[in-house]
Design an enzyme around this catalytic site. Structure first.
Site, PDB file in Angstrom:
ATOM      1  N   SER A 137       0.854  -1.189   0.000  1.00  0.00           N
ATOM      2  CA  SER A 137       0.000   0.000   0.000  1.00  0.00           C
ATOM      3  C   SER A 137       0.884   1.231   0.000  1.00  0.00           C
ATOM      4  CB  SER A 137      -0.879  -0.002   1.258  1.00  0.00           C
ATOM      5  OG  SER A 137      -1.529   1.247   1.436  1.00  0.00           O
ATOM      6  N   TYR A 151      -2.344  -0.131  10.622  1.00  0.00           N
ATOM      7  CA  TYR A 151      -2.393  -0.727   9.278  1.00  0.00           C
ATOM      8  C   TYR A 151      -1.143  -0.350   8.486  1.00  0.00           C
ATOM      9  CZ  TYR A 151      -3.787  -1.322   4.394  1.00  0.00           C
ATOM     10  OH  TYR A 151      -3.822  -1.664   3.060  1.00  0.00           O
TER      11      TYR A 151
END
Length: 239
Positions: A137, A151
């Site tokens: 990501s 995260y």
């Protein structure tokens, strides 16, 4: 080829994109019903339902897929989960993420990736132009919000372990690549409790989120690119 998280989102889109280009795909995920339905759609696909956080079950699942496919040339680590929430919310505010949520993110986003890659490595080494592609990501390169910090930490770990895997596997002829999307329109917030945080992320996904098929096309591009291609950043918005 083997794709984790293939029952939905980026994993499903990647399986579809690979099959559309003639690849036979092994599908790994927990949801057997969705996995079976997808396998019925894709020529030559093999559904192998498995809980990717079950360290004992994953090697057997990989072996089953490899046997059915006649070996493995690529592994796409697309399984992942996102729980948002600040670590230390202000007094009177309800925490959005629990310690169990934090463990779940690291178990699936990091440890499962490691176990799956270790299990697939012997088959990949024996394959033709083998490759590992891991979906990270843009949060793996920076921390965009306090609510997304844990995260982001898990995705920073994906980059770190991918660089280590590249050092390990390159001498054995296996390419290791990371793909780093920005927001992607998946069901990643569907299970979050109702509230302002969920609404904010849902609005952001709707406004600037990439179609999972765009990420899937990037994976296909990587798998068909020269071995020197080892990093791929993909985002829908400049921040």
């Amino acid at each position: 080829m083997l794709v984790s998280g293939a029952s939905a989102g980026i994993g499903e889109a990647t399986a579809r994109a690979l099959a559309a280009r003639g690849a036979r795909v092994g599908l790994l995920a927990r949801r057997a019903d969705r996995l079976g339905a997808l396998a019925d759609e894709l020529p030559g696909a093999v559904a192998v339902p498995v809980d990717l956080t079950d360290d004992d079950a994953v090697p057997a699942a990989v072996g089953t897929a490899a046997a059915a496919l006649g070996g493995l040339d690529a592994l796409v680590n697309a399984a992942g989960v996102f729980h948002a929430g600040e670590v230390a919310p202000a007094a009177g505010e309800q925490p959005m993420a629990s310690p169990q949520d934090w463990r779940r993110m690291f178990d699936l986003n990091v440890v499962a990736l490691l176990v799956l890659t270790r299990s697939a490595a012997p088959y990949l080494v024996a394959g033709t132009d083998p490759a590992v592609v891991s979906i990270s990501s843009m949060s793996g390169r920076r921390v965009p919000t306090a609510a997304g910090a844990v995260y982001a930490a898990s995705k920073h770990a994906v980059h770190a372990v991918s660089e280590g895997l590249r050092m390990e596997l390159a001498p054995r002829g296996v390419r290791v690549t990371t793909v780093s999307p920005g927001f992607v329109r998946t069901g990643i917030v569907d299970d979050w409790p109702d509230g302002p945080l969920r609404d904010r992320y849902a609005e952001r996904l709707a406004a600037v989120g990439l179609d999972p098929a765009v990420v899937a096309d990037a994976v296909v591009h990587i798998l068909s690119s020269p071995a020197q291609v080892v990093e791929y950043a993909l985002t829908s918005v400049t921040q």
